[in-house]
Design a protein around this motif. Structure first.
Motif: not given
Length: 362
Positions: A39-58
């Protein structure tokens, strides 16, 4: 015969595809994008669920379409996956997925002999068939190549070992003692999440963590890219961008240092069946080891092109591969992070168009 095959549909790959299409190359007829993800998303697709948008790198905007407003509490994987999917549809990019690329090699000559001339087509061998193309833009990034360092005794450790690549949630470590190894942002985020969940942790880094108060502005970004590119230009394996930038001294990180959570115990000396011994002789009994030790460039499929130098790296001039004029690479060196991926994608598209003798107006 395609003009360009883009391998990878992360930020850099989508950026390259956007500029190829904007210049007038026809999707599917002139170029395609092969993506191993489902599915779309690149490597972001595999980030853990607890990594929220606010806590992620820009999350950087892709060219031509800004990231829409989103709930900072939503998992970053969902936000970016939705954004990238809409982006692909909006610009009618020719993404084929899931397609796993096995090898890229020169098209053999009529007598079966291998061809290594600059004008011979390239063959891209995949699990969905073979693509023949004049040029390849490789944008496979690093996510599929987690780095597992070796320490004496690692085979004897009786507990669980996992990498950032395999992390899912701090909940699975409830009641355990966890050793986090690595000096980057992921290690710091894991430590803070684990501490918030009441998990007993220890942090090991090869050298003292480098926290910085330097403002992350355009001058800083150019300096970082220059330092990373200096190694790739010399044919040396690139350092991670975080390894060059240091860790931003945010209020959250300062609080973590004050609480003792973000204080490294120093380098590992060895592992034992029930924990770790640090170089200063102190020990830590651990139920699990979380290796936040970074990634290497995912380029095994390029091995037939024999690109590596004696120093272990690939000599690059920006996105151009010195040994192989039919190959352009993004997501290697400075463009292996969101910092330079858009510019690298554009640069690769411009270079490809130039080699195809297409007037460049992007």
């Amino acid at each position: 015969m395609l003009d360009v095959v883009v391998i990878g549909a992360g930020q850099a790959g989508l950026s390259a595809a956007y500029y190829l299409a904007r210049q007038g190359l026809s999707p599917e007829t002139d170029f395609v994008v092969l993506d191993a993800n489902p599915a779309p998303g690149g490597a972001w697709l595999h980030r853990w669920p607890s990594l929220t948008l606010g806590a992620a790198h820009a999350v950087h905007d892709l060219p031509g379409m800004k990231l829409p407003p989103a709930d900072p509490a939503e998992p970053a994987s969902q936000v970016v996956g939705r954004y990238y999917g809409n982006y692909e549809k909006t610009f009618s990019l020719p993404i084929r997925r899931p397609v796993k690329v096995h090898a890229v090699r020169s098209l053999p000559m009529d007598d079966g002999a291998p061809s290594d001339t600059a004008t011979a087509p390239l063959v891209v061998e995949t699990d969905a068939g073979v693509f023949t193309t004049r040029l390849v833009i490789n944008a496979t990034g690093t996510w599929d190549k987690p780095h597992w360092p070796h320490y004496p005794g690692v085979e004897t450790f009786a507990g669980r070992q996992l990498h950032t690549h395999d992390f899912s949630s701090v909940a699975e470590f409830a009641g355990q003692k966890v050793l986090v190894v690595g000096g980057g942002t992921s290690a710091v985020q894991f430590l803070l999440q684990l501490a918030d969940a009441g998990v007993d942790t220890a942090w090991s880094t090869r050298r003292a963590p480098e926290f910085t108060t330097r403002e992350f502005n355009p001058d800083w970004g150019r300096d970082v890219e220059a330092r990373v590119n200096a190694r790739t230009a010399a044919g040396l394996p690139p350092l991670s961008v975080v390894g060059v930038t240091g860790l931003p001294m945010t209020e959250q990180y300062q609080n973590g240092i004050s609480a003792g959570t973000l204080v490294s115990r120093g380098p590992l000396q060895r592992l034992t069946p029930d924990g770790a011994v640090f170089e200063d002789g102190t020990t830590f009994a651990a139920d699990a080891i979380l290796w936040a030790t970074g990634f290497r460039a995912a380029m095994d499929h390029l091995a037939p092109l024999k690109l590596r130098e004696p120093g272990g790296g690939i000599v690059m001039d920006g996105v151009k591969v010195s040994r192989e004029p039919r190959l352009l690479m993004v997501g290697y060196g400075a463009s292996a992070s969101t910092l330079g991926a858009n510019r690298a994608g554009r640069a690769a598209a411009v270079a490809a168009l130039d080699r195809l003798n297409v007037p460049v107006g992007v």
